[in-house]
Structure formats: structure tokens, C-alpha cells
Design an enzyme around this catalytic site. Structure first.
Site, PDB file in Angstrom:
ATOM      1  N   ARG A  19      -7.402-109.029  -4.630  1.00 37.24           N
ATOM      2  CA  ARG A  19      -8.687-108.457  -5.029  1.00 37.24           C
ATOM      3  C   ARG A  19      -8.416-107.079  -5.632  1.00 37.24           C
ATOM      4  O   ARG A  19      -7.856-106.211  -4.969  1.00 37.24           O
ATOM      5  CB  ARG A  19      -9.597-108.367  -3.797  1.00 37.24           C
ATOM      6  CG  ARG A  19     -10.924-107.745  -4.077  1.00 37.24           C
ATOM      7  CD  ARG A  19     -11.868-107.815  -2.862  1.00 37.24           C
ATOM      8  NE  ARG A  19     -13.043-107.060  -3.189  1.00 37.24           N
ATOM      9  CZ  ARG A  19     -13.344-105.868  -2.688  1.00 37.24           C
ATOM     10  NH1 ARG A  19     -12.580-105.298  -1.770  1.00 37.24           N
ATOM     11  NH2 ARG A  19     -14.423-105.239  -3.084  1.00 37.24           N
TER      12      ARG A  19
ATOM     13  N   HIS B 182     -15.979-100.623  -8.698  1.00 36.48           N
ATOM     14  CA  HIS B 182     -15.537-100.021  -7.430  1.00 36.48           C
ATOM     15  C   HIS B 182     -15.624 -98.502  -7.629  1.00 36.48           C
ATOM     16  O   HIS B 182     -14.627 -97.797  -7.569  1.00 36.48           O
ATOM     17  CB  HIS B 182     -14.131-100.497  -7.085  1.00 36.48           C
ATOM     18  CG  HIS B 182     -13.749-100.299  -5.645  1.00 36.48           C
ATOM     19  ND1 HIS B 182     -13.341-101.311  -4.823  1.00 36.48           N
ATOM     20  CD2 HIS B 182     -13.703 -99.182  -4.868  1.00 36.48           C
ATOM     21  CE1 HIS B 182     -13.051-100.853  -3.622  1.00 36.48           C
ATOM     22  NE2 HIS B 182     -13.263 -99.539  -3.618  1.00 36.48           N
TER      23      HIS B 182
ATOM     24  N   GLU C 154     -19.612-102.170  -2.330  1.00 39.51           N
ATOM     25  CA  GLU C 154     -20.260-101.225  -1.418  1.00 39.51           C
ATOM     26  C   GLU C 154     -21.332-100.351  -2.082  1.00 39.51           C
ATOM     27  O   GLU C 154     -21.179 -99.128  -2.173  1.00 39.51           O
ATOM     28  CB  GLU C 154     -19.202-100.338  -0.731  1.00 39.51           C
ATOM     29  CG  GLU C 154     -18.142-101.133   0.017  1.00 39.51           C
ATOM     30  CD  GLU C 154     -17.127-100.264   0.755  1.00 39.51           C
ATOM     31  OE1 GLU C 154     -17.149 -99.037   0.584  1.00 39.51           O
ATOM     32  OE2 GLU C 154     -16.315-100.830   1.514  1.00 39.51           O
TER      33      GLU C 154
ATOM     34  N   ASN D  68     -17.149-105.889   3.775  1.00 39.17           N
ATOM     35  CA  ASN D  68     -16.101-104.945   4.150  1.00 39.17           C
ATOM     36  C   ASN D  68     -16.434-104.404   5.531  1.00 39.17           C
ATOM     37  O   ASN D  68     -17.500-103.813   5.733  1.00 39.17           O
ATOM     38  CB  ASN D  68     -16.024-103.788   3.146  1.00 39.17           C
ATOM     39  CG  ASN D  68     -15.574-104.267   1.771  1.00 39.17           C
ATOM     40  OD1 ASN D  68     -15.166-105.416   1.605  1.00 39.17           O
ATOM     41  ND2 ASN D  68     -15.643-103.381   0.791  1.00 39.17           N
TER      42      ASN D  68
ATOM     43  N   TYR E 103     -15.028-102.210   8.944  1.00 40.52           N
ATOM     44  CA  TYR E 103     -14.030-101.311   9.539  1.00 40.52           C
ATOM     45  C   TYR E 103     -14.342-100.970  10.986  1.00 40.52           C
ATOM     46  O   TYR E 103     -13.443-100.821  11.803  1.00 40.52           O
ATOM     47  CB  TYR E 103     -13.916-100.031   8.709  1.00 40.52           C
ATOM     48  CG  TYR E 103     -13.264-100.305   7.366  1.00 40.52           C
ATOM     49  CD1 TYR E 103     -11.893-100.288   7.231  1.00 40.52           C
ATOM     50  CD2 TYR E 103     -14.026-100.643   6.250  1.00 40.52           C
ATOM     51  CE1 TYR E 103     -11.269-100.584   6.020  1.00 40.52           C
ATOM     52  CE2 TYR E 103     -13.422-100.943   5.031  1.00 40.52           C
ATOM     53  CZ  TYR E 103     -12.048-100.908   4.931  1.00 40.52           C
ATOM     54  OH  TYR E 103     -11.434-101.204   3.729  1.00 40.52           O
TER      55      TYR E 103
ATOM     56  N   GLU F  64     -12.614-106.692   2.811  1.00 39.95           N
ATOM     57  CA  GLU F  64     -11.803-105.526   3.182  1.00 39.95           C
ATOM     58  C   GLU F  64     -11.802-105.389   4.687  1.00 39.95           C
ATOM     59  O   GLU F  64     -12.863-105.481   5.327  1.00 39.95           O
ATOM     60  CB  GLU F  64     -12.378-104.208   2.628  1.00 39.95           C
ATOM     61  CG  GLU F  64     -12.063-103.939   1.193  1.00 39.95           C
ATOM     62  CD  GLU F  64     -12.625-102.595   0.729  1.00 39.95           C
ATOM     63  OE1 GLU F  64     -12.733-101.650   1.541  1.00 39.95           O
ATOM     64  OE2 GLU F  64     -12.971-102.511  -0.457  1.00 39.95           O
TER      65      GLU F  64
HETATM   66  O1  IFM Z   1     -10.673 -97.043   0.550  1.00 35.92           O
HETATM   67  C1  IFM Z   1     -11.940 -97.540   0.806  1.00 35.92           C
HETATM   68  C2  IFM Z   1     -12.332 -98.550  -0.253  1.00 35.92           C
HETATM   69  O2  IFM Z   1     -12.266 -98.014  -1.529  1.00 35.92           O
HETATM   70  C3  IFM Z   1     -13.743 -99.034  -0.018  1.00 35.92           C
HETATM   71  N1  IFM Z   1     -13.914 -99.471   1.343  1.00 35.92           N
HETATM   72  C4  IFM Z   1     -13.450 -98.621   2.399  1.00 35.92           C
HETATM   73  C5  IFM Z   1     -12.020 -98.210   2.152  1.00 35.92           C
HETATM   74  C6  IFM Z   1     -11.515 -97.316   3.295  1.00 35.92           C
HETATM   75  O3  IFM Z   1     -12.293 -96.161   3.388  1.00 35.92           O
END
Ligand code: IFM
Length: 469
Positions: A84, A128, A173, A299, A301, A353
Site C-alpha cells: 500500500r 495521503h 484518514e 487504520n 493504533y 495500517e
Molecule cells: O505515519 C502515520 C501515517 O501516515 C498515517 N497513519 C498513522 C501513522 C502513524 O502515526
């Protein structure tokens, strides 16, 4: 520390599940003003005093613009199915409208062909975050005209690459671009105005829907979708104030995007909260935003914990945090996927992500990053848990292939499974990359019925590439 062996996860994924790694143009390419590329809003933002923690910029970054072939060997060497990446709009159309830049287009042509030659499916992201600065000078995403220029850009990229890419993502995002870029102002273009931010959010969503319609009308063969940053939002305590704040945050982070994309309306509690800051919406916009898509990228985290009294102390949960200060909370991914599947008519979902920034330890030429391996393995386990509970998932991608420019954190935070020495651009696969390779090999063994002889031969070649890296 959990020690998770690849074999512990093997039987949980179907043969057509797509494994990948992800990057983005601005974070790795460098060549900021080469071969006709125009400046993006991030090129300008990096020059603002204090905007980037280590005062760096991405003029060189990982020099991927010149080292793309070596990087694609690394991608292929992992044994992933998909890569990606994003296209830099100002590299291919420097002013956002007007003339296209042939040399910029040729770069992505080489990249896509290079992936296909290595047996890796290209997953292309159009936006992006690196909007041409020329468009920001004309109002950027707050201007409705940018929506139409984005559609032109999408069509231009489809014309050049649409026959070879497996998927096209419109935006990565949108919450980050709208909220961090235009309300909080810690990301480019650094605006602090809630009404502007919400207009931007609306225009990003609208341009997504219009682009999907235009790409389909032009006969797109790629799967089309969007990528959202989503988290479960938890209240810090049971108090009414914390619960109400968490509910609103859920509205702004999750439901603003999911309700509009999948139900064709913005959530009423957020509309009430915004009052005069609500964006201008023209008749028909909401139907366009809800244009059906082929996939949804998520995405993930960490979870988000909200306290009405101010920022929540992440250490109060007693959990480990990453180098970004983000709590490690894999079960939040399972919770999120179950909720999306339950509340919305979602198309096939990918985790597009997932990964962690950690301090790596160098030891005799080896990069030890057990925390990152543990993070990735536990989140893959969380995806498996969601699938066991009935959520049909299409794929999982690690963020990120390379250490890279982590936006306002500069180069201080490292997310890569491949270490980059910024002094000489040397790439060294970390232990996490070697773990991912072993894990994917184990997955590959399970696929033996489904994998063709040709693909197997390619996979053999990939092993050689990373072993020599
Ligand atoms: O690095 C970023 C990415 O560009 C977009 N999503 C979160 C990642 C980590 O912060």
C-alpha cells in the site's frame, strides 16, 4: 512480554486474506523538488518554526524516489501479497490543476510495474495528506473547487495506472486532515478553526463519493474505497460527564465518517454540538458520500480514552505505551471491528495500517525490536478474534515498511519493520520484519491448495531477496 510464535496464529486466516505493508509518498520519497514536482502543504508546513519536533523536513526522507527498486525488493522479500503506497498529487500535477508532470507519472508507472514484476499487488492511495500547495493558496480543502480537482486527479491516475492496481483508496484518514490540520493545527496546513475543519471534512467525503462515481463511470477495474483512522472511544470513568464526552468524541471520530459513508447522514448529536460550525452541504451531497464502495480500510493504533476534565493520563491504565505515548490495546481492534460489522452495512474490511513506534536496539548488525513484533502479533491475533466472531476481514497491512518521516514528530519516531540509517540510507530489516516473513511463510504453507505453482516460484525468489538484505 508475550512471546508469540507464528504457528500460534496460522490456522486462523483464509487463503485469499491479503497480507501487506504500507507507506506514504511524503513520508518516504524525498526528491521534494526534483523532476518537476511542486511543493505540497507539508513541504511548506515543515518550514514553519516549531512545527516539526526535530526541526526536520522530508526533502530527502528515505530517498525512496531513487531507491524504489531496492525497497520493492524488500517488500517482495517479506512475502507479502500487497504493498500500500500513495501518489503525491503535486508530483504528478504540480499545481493541482493545469499541466500534468510526465516524469512524476513515470515514477509511479515504474513503481507499479516493479511491484507486479515482483508478484506484489499495488494498493494505491490518492490522498495521503500532501495536497499541492498551489491549491492551499486558493483555499485548499475548504474550497469546493478542490473537490472537483481531486476527481480530475483521480481520473488521471486511473488512466495511467488503473489497469494494473488492485485497489484505489481515495483518502487516508480524513479525520486527521480535517481535525489535526484545520482545527487543532498541529498538522499541515496548520489552521485552527473548527468551522473550516468541518467544511474540509465534508469536502473530503464528498470528493471521495464523486471520485468513486467518476472512476466507475470510466470503467475502473480496481476495488475502490476509503481508509479511516478509527478507535473505540471509552470514557475514563462512569461519571455522566465522562460518558457524555466520550459519546461526543465517538460521534466526531467514528460516526461522522461511518454514518455519512454508510447511512448517508451526519450524526445528530454532532450536528447539535457543532451548531454554526456545521459545514455547508448542498442538495445531493449526502447521497454522493454514501456511494457504495468495494472495501473499507481501517487504520488502528490504540483506543481513545476520554475524560471531561482534560487529557486522560495514559499511564493510569497500567498498560505499556509505544514511543508515541499510545497505549497498547489490541483488544480494542477486535471491539472496533465487531462494532463496525454490527452497526453498518460494511463492505469487506482491511486493517490498512497497524504498527508501533519503539526504540530499536542495534546488536551486531541486527536490529532487535521485540516490542514491535509483539505489538504486530497481538494485533493480528485481535483480527483473528474478530473473524472468529463472524467479521469477514479481507486483509491486514503493517505500518510501516520503512522508518520514515513521522509528520510533526519528524524522524524521531520509528515505525518501520525495516530500519533506515538516515546518514547513509542503509536499510536493515529488523527482527520484526524477519518475524513477519516467517509468519507469512507459515500462512503460505496453509494456502498450498490455493496458491498456484507460479506464485510459489515467485515466493521462493522473495526468500532469497530478504535473506541477502
Ligand atoms: O505515519 C502515520 C501515517 O501516515 C498515517 N497513519 C498513522 C501513522 C502513524 O502515526
Amino acid at each position: 512480554m508475550h512471546s508469540i510464535e507464528p504457528s500460534g496464529l496460522t490456522q486462523k486466516f483464509p487463503p485469499d486474506f491479503v497480507w501487506g505493508v504500507a507507506t506514504s509518498a511524503f513520508q518516504i520519497e524525498g526528491a521534494a523538488a526534483e523532476d518537476g514536482k511542486g511543493p505540497s502543504i507539508w513541504d511548506r508546513f515543515c518550514r514553519l518554526p516549531g512545527a516539526i519536533a526535530d526541526h526536520s523536513d522530508a526533502d530527502l526522507a528515505c530517498d525512496h524516489y531513487h531507491r524504489w527498486a531496492e525497497d520493492l525488493d524488500l517488500v517482495a522479500g517479506l512475502g507479502v501479497d500487497a504493498y500500500r503506497f500513495s501518489v503525491s498529487w503535486p508530483r504528478v500535477r504540480p499545481d493541482g490543476d493545469g499541466a500534468w508532470n510526465g516524469k512524476g507519472l513515470d515514477f509511479y508507472e515504474r513503481l507499479v510495474d516493479g511491484l507486479l514484476e515482483r508478484g506484489v499487488k499495488p494498493y494505491l492511495t490518492l490522498n495521503h495528506w500532501d495536497l499541492p500547495d498551489a491549491l492551499q493558496c486558493r483555499g485548499g480543502w475548504a474550497e469546493r473547487n478542490t473537490v472537483h480537482l481531486f476527481v480530475e486527479y483521480a481520473l488521471g491516475m486511473q488512466e495511467r495506472l488503473g489497469d494494473r492496481v488492485a485497489a484505489i483508496t481515495t483518502h487516508n484518514e480524513p479525520w486527521v486532515m480535517a481535525t489535526l490540520g484545520h482545527e487543532i493545527g498541529t498538522f499541515a496546513p496548520g489552521i485552527r478553526d473548527r468551522a473550516v475543519a468541518m467544511q474540509v471534512a465534508h469536502h473530503l467525503l464528498l470528493s471521495h463519493g464523486l471520485a468513486l462515481q467518476a472512476l466507475r463511470a470510466q470503467g475502473s477495474s480496481a476495488n475502490l474505497g476509503i481508509v479511516l483512522n478509527l478507535s473505540p472511544v471509552h470514557a475514563a470513568t462512569d461519571t455522566e460527564a465522562d460518558q457524555a464526552s466520550a459519546r461526543l468524541e465517538d460521534g466526531r471520530l467514528v460516526r461522522w465518517y461511518m454514518d455519512s459513508l454508510f447511512k448517508g447522514r451526519y450524526p445528530q448529536d454532532v450536528i447539535d454540538f457543532l451548531g454554526p460550525d456545521m459545514p455547508r452541504i448542498e442538495p445531493g451531497d449526502m447521497d454522493v458520500i454514501a456511494t457504495p464502495m468495494d472495501f473499507l480500510g481501517i487504520n488502528y493504533y490504540s483506543r481513545s480514552v476520554i475524560s471531561a476534565a482534560g487529557p486522560w493520563d495514559v499511564h493510569s491504565s497500567g498498560r505499556t505505551v509505544t514511543d508515541m505515548g499510545w497505549e497498547i490495546y489490541p483488544e480494542g481492534l477486535t471491539e472496533l471491528l465487531l462494532r463496525l460489522h454490527r452497526d453498518y452495512p460494511v463492505p469487506p474490511m482491511y486493517v490498512t495500517e497497524n504498527g508501533g513506534a519503539f526504540k530499536d536496539q542495534f546488536e551486531e548488525g541486527r536490529v532487535r525490536d521485540p516490542q514491535r513484533t509483539d505489538y504486530i502479533a497481538r494485533h493480528i491475533g485481535a483480527v483473528a478474534d474478530a473473524m472468529r466472531q463472524g467479521v469477514p476481514m479481507a486483509g491486514y497491512m503493517v505500518w510501516s515498511l520503512l522508518d520514515n518521516f513521522e509528520w510533526a514528530s519528524g524522524f524521531e519516531k520509528r515505525f518501520g519493520i525495516v530500519h533506515v540509517d538516515y546518514a547513509n540510507q542503509l536499510r536493515t530489516p529488523k527482527d520484526s520484519a524477519l518475524w513477519y516473513q516467517r509468519f507469512l511463510r507459515a500462512q503460505g504453507a496453509l494456502r498450498s491448495q490455493a496458491v498456484s505453482d507460479t506464485t510459489r516460484a515467485r515466493r521462493g525468489r522473495r526468500d532469497v531477496a530478504i535473506a541477502g538484505a
